[in-house]
Design an enzyme around this catalytic site. Sequence first.
Site, PDB file in Angstrom:
ATOM      1  NE  ARG A 236      -4.249  -1.516   0.077  1.00  0.00           N
ATOM      2  CZ  ARG A 236      -4.367  -2.598  -0.675  1.00  0.00           C
ATOM      3  NH1 ARG A 236      -3.373  -2.954  -1.483  1.00  0.00           N
ATOM      4  NH2 ARG A 236      -5.473  -3.336  -0.634  1.00  0.00           N
ATOM      5  CD  GLU A 265      -2.935   3.120  -5.176  1.00  0.00           C
ATOM      6  OE1 GLU A 265      -3.805   2.313  -5.516  1.00  0.00           O
ATOM      7  OE2 GLU A 265      -1.760   2.790  -4.966  1.00  0.00           O
ATOM      8  CG  HIS A 297      -2.762  -1.025  -6.959  1.00  0.00           C
ATOM      9  ND1 HIS A 297      -3.072  -0.309  -5.830  1.00  0.00           N
ATOM     10  CD2 HIS A 297      -2.835  -2.327  -6.592  1.00  0.00           C
ATOM     11  CE1 HIS A 297      -3.331  -1.138  -4.830  1.00  0.00           C
ATOM     12  NE2 HIS A 297      -3.183  -2.377  -5.277  1.00  0.00           N
TER      13      HIS A 297
END
Length: 336
Positions: A236, A265, A297
Site C-alpha cells: 500500500r 493513488e 497497482h
Amino acid sequence: MTLRVGLFSSKPYDENVFRPLADGEKVTFDFLNMPLTPDTALLCEKYDAVCVFVNDEVSSATLSALAASGVRHVALRCAGFNNVDINEAHRLGIAISRVPAYGPEAVAEHAIALMLTLNRKTHKAYNRVKEGNFELNGLMGFTMHQKTAGIIGTGRIGQATAKILLGFGCEILCYDPQPDSEFAKLPVAYVGFDELLKRSDIISLHCPLTPQSHHLIDAAALSKMRDNVMLINTSRGAMVDTQAVLQGLKSGKIGYLGLDVYEMESELFFQDHSEQLIDDEVFERLSTFHNVIITGHQGFFTREAMTQIATTTLGNLVAVAAGQAEPANLVLPEEN
C-alpha cells in the site's frame, strides 16, 4: 430470492470475469464505473450489497448512506481493508467481507519484475535498441546472487517473494511482528526491523496498511539503510513517506525505487490521464528520476488471480446472505 449487487469502480475486465461466474448463482451485478463515495452511496437503494475495490471510500459517511439505503454487506474484491471504517460498519450492522488470498505469486512475481527491471535497466535498453542505440554505458547492474534481501511482512505474498529470491541465491532476512514458524524452517532469518534495514541490499514491503505500518518507511528508517539501497513497494502506498523517499533519492540513499502503489493513488490510478495534466507535483517529481519505476497497482493483475478474486467475492456475497460466511473472509472490529 436474487441478491442485487452494485459493483463500484468497475472496469471491462471486472465485468468479463464476474459476469460469467454469476451465471447460475442467484446474484445480479450492476457494473458501475464510478467509485463508491458518500454521494454515490445515496444511489444504492436498489442494492442488497455493494462490491468495492482498493480506492473506494468506505468511510463513516459512506456507510451511513449505505445503511440508510438498506445495504447490509460491503464485499471487498481485494485483501486490504484500510479504506473501510470497520468499527462504524459493525455499529451499523453492515458485514464486511474480503478476499484474504488470491494467488500471492502474482504480486510476488511483479515485485521481482520491478527488481530485475530496475537492476538490469531493461526498460532503458528496450528504448535504446528501438532507436538503434546498442551502447552499454549506463546499463550496468549488479548480480543478485549472494545479495541480502529484506522482506518486511511474511504473509503469503512476502513468503512467495522470499522463495523466488532464494532461487536467485539471495540471503533472506525477514521482519514480521508475528513470525511464521513453518516459514522459518526455510533458509531465511527473522531479525529485528533495524537490523533488516541496516543489512539489506534490497528491501521489499509486503504488509497490510494499519495505523502501525503507516509511513513505516520514513526518514528515520531510511537513515538506517545502506547507501544505494533498492526499495520495492507492492503493498500500500502509505507504507512509505513519499516526501522522505524523494529526499532519499536526491541524496543517493535510495539507488533504486520500484512502486506499484502510491500514497495519493486514489486520484490517479485505474484511470487514463494521458490527455490531461497530472496535478500532483510529488508524483511528477518522482517520475523524473531515472532510477524510479512506477506501475499503476497492477501486481494482482493476472488471469488466475482475477478469477480467484471474483470466485471468492461471489462466494462471500452468497454466503453472507445465507448467514454462512467463512470467518476468515469477514473483517471484524478487532482486526482493524
